[in-house]
Design a protein around this motif. Structure first.
Motif, PDB file in Angstrom:
ATOM      1  N   VAL A   6       0.853  -1.199   0.000  1.00  0.00           N
ATOM      2  CA  VAL A   6       0.000   0.000   0.000  1.00  0.00           C
ATOM      3  C   VAL A   6       0.887   1.246   0.000  1.00  0.00           C
ATOM      4  O   VAL A   6       1.707   1.438   0.910  1.00  0.00           O
ATOM      5  CB  VAL A   6      -0.941   0.023   1.223  1.00  0.00           C
ATOM      6  N   GLY A   7       0.690   2.085  -1.018  1.00  0.00           N
ATOM      7  CA  GLY A   7       1.567   3.254  -1.199  1.00  0.00           C
ATOM      8  C   GLY A   7       2.511   2.935  -2.340  1.00  0.00           C
ATOM      9  O   GLY A   7       3.341   2.025  -2.229  1.00  0.00           O
ATOM     10  N   THR A   8       2.360   3.652  -3.448  1.00  0.00           N
ATOM     11  CA  THR A   8       3.161   3.321  -4.636  1.00  0.00           C
ATOM     12  C   THR A   8       4.128   4.453  -4.938  1.00  0.00           C
ATOM     13  O   THR A   8       4.185   4.970  -6.050  1.00  0.00           O
ATOM     14  CB  THR A   8       2.206   3.016  -5.819  1.00  0.00           C
ATOM     15  N   VAL A  29      -1.039  -0.868  -4.337  1.00  0.00           N
ATOM     16  CA  VAL A  29      -2.270  -0.088  -4.188  1.00  0.00           C
ATOM     17  C   VAL A  29      -1.913   1.356  -3.853  1.00  0.00           C
ATOM     18  O   VAL A  29      -0.986   1.606  -3.077  1.00  0.00           O
ATOM     19  CB  VAL A  29      -3.125  -0.691  -3.043  1.00  0.00           C
ATOM     20  N   ASP A  30      -2.659   2.290  -4.442  1.00  0.00           N
ATOM     21  CA  ASP A  30      -2.460   3.695  -4.082  1.00  0.00           C
ATOM     22  C   ASP A  30      -3.798   4.421  -4.148  1.00  0.00           C
ATOM     23  O   ASP A  30      -4.665   4.056  -4.939  1.00  0.00           O
ATOM     24  CB  ASP A  30      -1.446   4.359  -5.026  1.00  0.00           C
ATOM     25  N   VAL A  31      -3.943   5.447  -3.312  1.00  0.00           N
ATOM     26  CA  VAL A  31      -5.170   6.251  -3.351  1.00  0.00           C
ATOM     27  C   VAL A  31      -5.173   7.208  -4.545  1.00  0.00           C
ATOM     28  O   VAL A  31      -6.216   7.717  -4.921  1.00  0.00           O
ATOM     29  CB  VAL A  31      -5.370   7.108  -2.071  1.00  0.00           C
ATOM     30  N   ALA A  83       3.390   1.104   2.985  1.00  0.00           N
ATOM     31  CA  ALA A  83       4.571   1.861   2.521  1.00  0.00           C
ATOM     32  C   ALA A  83       4.168   3.279   2.150  1.00  0.00           C
ATOM     33  O   ALA A  83       4.667   3.842   1.173  1.00  0.00           O
ATOM     34  CB  ALA A  83       5.215   1.143   1.334  1.00  0.00           C
ATOM     35  N   VAL A  84       3.240   3.846   2.912  1.00  0.00           N
ATOM     36  CA  VAL A  84       2.793   5.219   2.633  1.00  0.00           C
ATOM     37  C   VAL A  84       3.731   6.229   3.305  1.00  0.00           C
ATOM     38  O   VAL A  84       4.574   5.854   4.132  1.00  0.00           O
ATOM     39  CB  VAL A  84       1.341   5.439   3.117  1.00  0.00           C
ATOM     40  N   GLY A  85       3.574   7.485   2.972  1.00  0.00           N
ATOM     41  CA  GLY A  85       4.461   8.514   3.515  1.00  0.00           C
ATOM     42  C   GLY A  85       4.241   8.743   5.007  1.00  0.00           C
ATOM     43  O   GLY A  85       3.139   8.540   5.534  1.00  0.00           O
ATOM     44  N   ILE A 100      -2.188   5.124   9.718  1.00  0.00           N
ATOM     45  CA  ILE A 100      -3.377   4.730  10.493  1.00  0.00           C
ATOM     46  C   ILE A 100      -4.597   4.595   9.570  1.00  0.00           C
ATOM     47  O   ILE A 100      -5.418   3.697   9.740  1.00  0.00           O
ATOM     48  CB  ILE A 100      -3.632   5.743  11.643  1.00  0.00           C
ATOM     49  N   ALA A 101      -4.665   5.470   8.545  1.00  0.00           N
ATOM     50  CA  ALA A 101      -5.785   5.359   7.591  1.00  0.00           C
ATOM     51  C   ALA A 101      -5.743   4.001   6.887  1.00  0.00           C
ATOM     52  O   ALA A 101      -6.783   3.366   6.694  1.00  0.00           O
ATOM     53  CB  ALA A 101      -5.702   6.491   6.567  1.00  0.00           C
ATOM     54  N   VAL A 102      -4.534   3.560   6.533  1.00  0.00           N
ATOM     55  CA  VAL A 102      -4.412   2.256   5.866  1.00  0.00           C
ATOM     56  C   VAL A 102      -4.784   1.135   6.850  1.00  0.00           C
ATOM     57  O   VAL A 102      -5.505   0.193   6.496  1.00  0.00           O
ATOM     58  CB  VAL A 102      -2.973   2.043   5.314  1.00  0.00           C
ATOM     59  N   ALA A 103      -4.312   1.252   8.099  1.00  0.00           N
ATOM     60  CA  ALA A 103      -4.629   0.228   9.111  1.00  0.00           C
ATOM     61  C   ALA A 103      -6.152   0.102   9.276  1.00  0.00           C
ATOM     62  O   ALA A 103      -6.692  -1.003   9.369  1.00  0.00           O
ATOM     63  CB  ALA A 103      -3.967   0.588  10.442  1.00  0.00           C
ATOM     64  N   LYS A 119       6.320  -0.957   6.485  1.00  0.00           N
ATOM     65  CA  LYS A 119       7.579  -0.746   5.749  1.00  0.00           C
ATOM     66  C   LYS A 119       7.943   0.730   5.792  1.00  0.00           C
ATOM     67  O   LYS A 119       9.114   1.100   5.680  1.00  0.00           O
ATOM     68  CB  LYS A 119       7.466  -1.246   4.305  1.00  0.00           C
ATOM     69  N   SER A 120       6.935   1.585   5.971  1.00  0.00           N
ATOM     70  CA  SER A 120       7.212   3.016   6.144  1.00  0.00           C
ATOM     71  C   SER A 120       8.117   3.176   7.371  1.00  0.00           C
ATOM     72  O   SER A 120       8.143   2.320   8.252  1.00  0.00           O
ATOM     73  CB  SER A 120       5.911   3.775   6.443  1.00  0.00           C
ATOM     74  N   THR A 121       8.835   4.303   7.396  1.00  0.00           N
ATOM     75  CA  THR A 121       9.646   4.596   8.583  1.00  0.00           C
ATOM     76  C   THR A 121       8.716   5.158   9.655  1.00  0.00           C
ATOM     77  O   THR A 121       8.140   6.233   9.479  1.00  0.00           O
ATOM     78  CB  THR A 121      10.738   5.623   8.226  1.00  0.00           C
ATOM     79  N   PRO A 153      11.452  -2.261   8.255  1.00  0.00           N
ATOM     80  CA  PRO A 153      11.879  -0.968   7.717  1.00  0.00           C
ATOM     81  C   PRO A 153      12.701  -1.133   6.451  1.00  0.00           C
ATOM     82  O   PRO A 153      13.381  -2.138   6.276  1.00  0.00           O
ATOM     83  CB  PRO A 153      12.727  -0.369   8.844  1.00  0.00           C
ATOM     84  N   GLU A 154      12.607  -0.127   5.591  1.00  0.00           N
ATOM     85  CA  GLU A 154      13.291  -0.195   4.301  1.00  0.00           C
ATOM     86  C   GLU A 154      14.557   0.667   4.329  1.00  0.00           C
ATOM     87  O   GLU A 154      14.528   1.790   4.801  1.00  0.00           O
ATOM     88  CB  GLU A 154      12.340   0.274   3.195  1.00  0.00           C
ATOM     89  N   PHE A 155      15.641   0.126   3.774  1.00  0.00           N
ATOM     90  CA  PHE A 155      16.921   0.855   3.803  1.00  0.00           C
ATOM     91  C   PHE A 155      17.395   1.266   2.409  1.00  0.00           C
ATOM     92  O   PHE A 155      18.531   1.703   2.259  1.00  0.00           O
ATOM     93  CB  PHE A 155      17.993  -0.008   4.478  1.00  0.00           C
ATOM     94  N   LYS A 157      18.281   3.169  -1.039  1.00  0.00           N
ATOM     95  CA  LYS A 157      18.675   4.549  -1.336  1.00  0.00           C
ATOM     96  C   LYS A 157      18.101   4.903  -2.705  1.00  0.00           C
ATOM     97  O   LYS A 157      18.262   4.126  -3.646  1.00  0.00           O
ATOM     98  CB  LYS A 157      20.201   4.693  -1.427  1.00  0.00           C
ATOM     99  N   GLU A 158      17.434   6.060  -2.793  1.00  0.00           N
ATOM    100  CA  GLU A 158      16.976   6.496  -4.106  1.00  0.00           C
ATOM    101  C   GLU A 158      18.191   6.617  -5.019  1.00  0.00           C
ATOM    102  O   GLU A 158      19.260   7.034  -4.591  1.00  0.00           O
ATOM    103  CB  GLU A 158      16.262   7.853  -3.995  1.00  0.00           C
ATOM    104  N   GLY A 159      18.025   6.252  -6.272  1.00  0.00           N
ATOM    105  CA  GLY A 159      19.152   6.316  -7.214  1.00  0.00           C
ATOM    106  C   GLY A 159      19.848   4.967  -7.334  1.00  0.00           C
ATOM    107  O   GLY A 159      20.479   4.681  -8.344  1.00  0.00           O
ATOM    108  N   PRO A 268      16.312  14.442   6.882  1.00  0.00           N
ATOM    109  CA  PRO A 268      15.817  15.570   7.686  1.00  0.00           C
ATOM    110  C   PRO A 268      14.646  15.182   8.580  1.00  0.00           C
ATOM    111  O   PRO A 268      14.626  15.490   9.771  1.00  0.00           O
ATOM    112  CB  PRO A 268      15.392  16.603   6.635  1.00  0.00           C
ATOM    113  N   LYS A 269      13.685  14.460   8.012  1.00  0.00           N
ATOM    114  CA  LYS A 269      12.500  14.155   8.819  1.00  0.00           C
ATOM    115  C   LYS A 269      12.789  13.070   9.864  1.00  0.00           C
ATOM    116  O   LYS A 269      12.246  13.108  10.967  1.00  0.00           O
ATOM    117  CB  LYS A 269      11.319  13.782   7.930  1.00  0.00           C
ATOM    118  N   ASP A 270      13.654  12.118   9.530  1.00  0.00           N
ATOM    119  CA  ASP A 270      13.915  11.042  10.488  1.00  0.00           C
ATOM    120  C   ASP A 270      14.747  11.544  11.674  1.00  0.00           C
ATOM    121  O   ASP A 270      14.525  11.132  12.822  1.00  0.00           O
ATOM    122  CB  ASP A 270      14.593   9.851   9.796  1.00  0.00           C
TER     123      ASP A 270
END
Ligand code: NAD
Length: 441
Positions: A6-8, A29-31, A83-85, A100-103, A119-121, A153-155, A157-159, A268-270
């Motif tokens: 969930v979350g593409t 799946v994605d909204v 795997a949503v944001g 929580i919406a997905v749960a 899988k999201s952080t 958790p997913e590790f 790296k973009e790229g 930054p966010k983590d």
């Protein structure tokens, strides 16, 4: 096996495609209906090297599907990955509303045992919240269906996401039941067979591992950036210092390159979220507060050098920028240092023209026509008073300096990634500023 992701986005699409590559049947799946429609036509929402052909191949083989219906996709799933944001909330903590919406939705439609994997952080305790949310929905439905939660958790790296996913340094899985561990072991069997470590642990440790890893990496960057700034003051060359310390195997030579500060959707966010968790639990992580402070300062380092060079007056100056994304090989512009630099240059009355191999469109979506966009790296230099290098895309590493000097008004480069040799810059007669090294004039 069948799984639902969930979350593409960067994580969901890469994970789903790579799981399909190992033979599992995957529904992503994605909204966002537009994203799903495009994916069903083979159009990807993100740039990630190698991803497009892999998506197409697995769709053709009948292993990879895209849908906007979580309800339909979980009917025969063994596991559902969230795997949503998890963007930063106003106070810096992780905003869990999408998780929580997905749960909630899973709780509404689950009809037999499955493993619900974050899988999201997510901060420590989130798996418990996911479990409670699903149970609440089951109570509303008057149903007693067994399920387990797990943290994976997913590790990536973009790229380099595909390689990172398929050949990981390690896979971390937090579980609290034998049954969930068996499902997760089966899913990751191809990785175990190829000798990639799969580390099982309790759920809070798995959740913490992701934050500790990203915070450690951010700490390395801020440490090296601050050392570089001091190198400039004391007359040392940070490149030499980097080689000198990196050869110590306890330190290692990766991730100790100074630059314009870390950006992207994760560090930054983590870092902020872990600071918040530490404060909420009464053990503020002072070290991470400094990491963040140094990083925010570092994003202005290049700008300060430009201001000093032009005696504080950038009015009417035409500044070319090479590289917009927060790092090479991605179109991700979230928290990119280039945005901070551009904002400052524009507020001083400079004109900015930028070139990025893939991120220009994404940058345009964020800041529109406040700057101009060049078709290639040389076009950006026409009549430019200075060149700023913000992202170290490969194609910037060996440019044609002779062509460049004909296009630019001044032979002036501010290099935020230290990609050029000081000696060569001297030989070519450029004025060259970099990070943590002497100024070439
Ligand atoms: P992203 O923003 O690229 O993608 C998130 C997707 O989730 C979007 O497509 C959005 O439409 C979808 N979504 C939101 N709510 C939904 C819902 N209720 N149902 C279905 N879909 C929904 O995010 P990302 O970069 O892939 O990151 C996802 C998570 O993974 C975050 O927690 C992030 O911290 C973590 N992570 C990211 C990276 C990275 O490099 N991007 C690496 C490791 C971990």
């Amino acid at each position: 096996m069948n799984i639902t992701i969930v979350g593409t986005g960067y994580v969901g699409l890469v994970s789903g495609t790579c799981f399909a590559e190992t033979g599992i049947t995957v529904t992503c799946v994605d909204v966002d209906q537009n994203k799903i429609d495009n994916l069903n036509k083979g159009i990807l929402p993100i740039y990630e090297p190698g991803l497009e052909p892999m998506v197409k191949r697995n769709m053709e083989k009948g292993r990879l599907f895209f849908s906007n219906s979580l309800k339909d996709s979980i009917l025969d799933a063994d596991a559902v990955f969230i795997a949503v944001g998890t963007p930063p909330d106003e106070d810096g903590s992780a905003d869990l509303q999408y998780v929580i919406a997905v749960a909630k939705e899973i709780g509404r439609y689950i009809d037999r045992y499955l493993v619900v994997v974050t899988k999201s952080t997510v901060p420590i305790g989130t798996a418990e919240k996911v479990k409670a949310t699903i149970n609440e929905e089951l109570t509303n439905r008057n149903e007693d269906i067994q399920f387990d939660v797990a943290s994976n958790p997913e590790f990536l790296k973009e790229g380099a996401a595909i390689d990172d996913f398929l050949k990981p340094d390690r896979v971390v899985i937090g579980t609290e039941s034998q049954r969930a561990q068996e499902v997760m072991s089966k899913l990751y069997k191809p990785f175990l067979m190829n000798n990639h470590p799969v580390i099982f642990m309790d759920i809070p440790s798995a959740e913490m591992t992701k934050y500790a890893a990203n915070s450690m990496l951010a700490t390395k960057i801020s440490f090296m950036n601050d050392i570089a700034n001091l190198c400039e003051i004391v007359g040392a060359d940070v490149n030499n210092v980097r080689r000198g310390i990196g050869s110590d195997s306890r330190i290692g030579n990766k991730f100790i390159y100074p630059g314009t500060g870390y950006g992207g959707s994760c560090f930054p966010k983590d870092v902020q979220a872990l600071i918040k968790t530490s404060e909420q639990r009464g053990h503020p992580l002072e070290i991470l507060k400094s990491v963040e402070l140094v990083n925010n300062r570092q994003k202005s380092v290049l700008y300060k050098k430009i201001m000093t060079h032009f005696d504080g007056n950038l009015k009417g100056k035409k500044i070319a920028i090479w590289g917009l994304s927060f790092k090479p090989n991605t179109d991700d512009m979230r928290e990119a240092p280039s945005l901070v630099i551009i904002n400052k240059l524009l507020s001083e009355g400079a004109e900015v023209i930028a070139y990025d191999p893939v991120a220009a469109e994404e940058c345009h979506r964020k800041i529109g026509d406040t700057i101009s966009y060049a078709k290639d790296q040389y076009e950006a230099l026409i009549d430019a008073d200075a060149l700023l290098i913000v992202t170290e895309w490969s194609e910037f590493k060996l440019p044609n300096f002779k062509v460049m000097e004909k296009l630019m008004r001044e032979k002036l480069i501010f290099d935020g990634r230290n990609i050029y040799d000081l000696y060569e810059m001297k030989e070519l007669g450029y004025t060259y500023y970099s990070i943590g090294r002497e100024i070439v004039k």
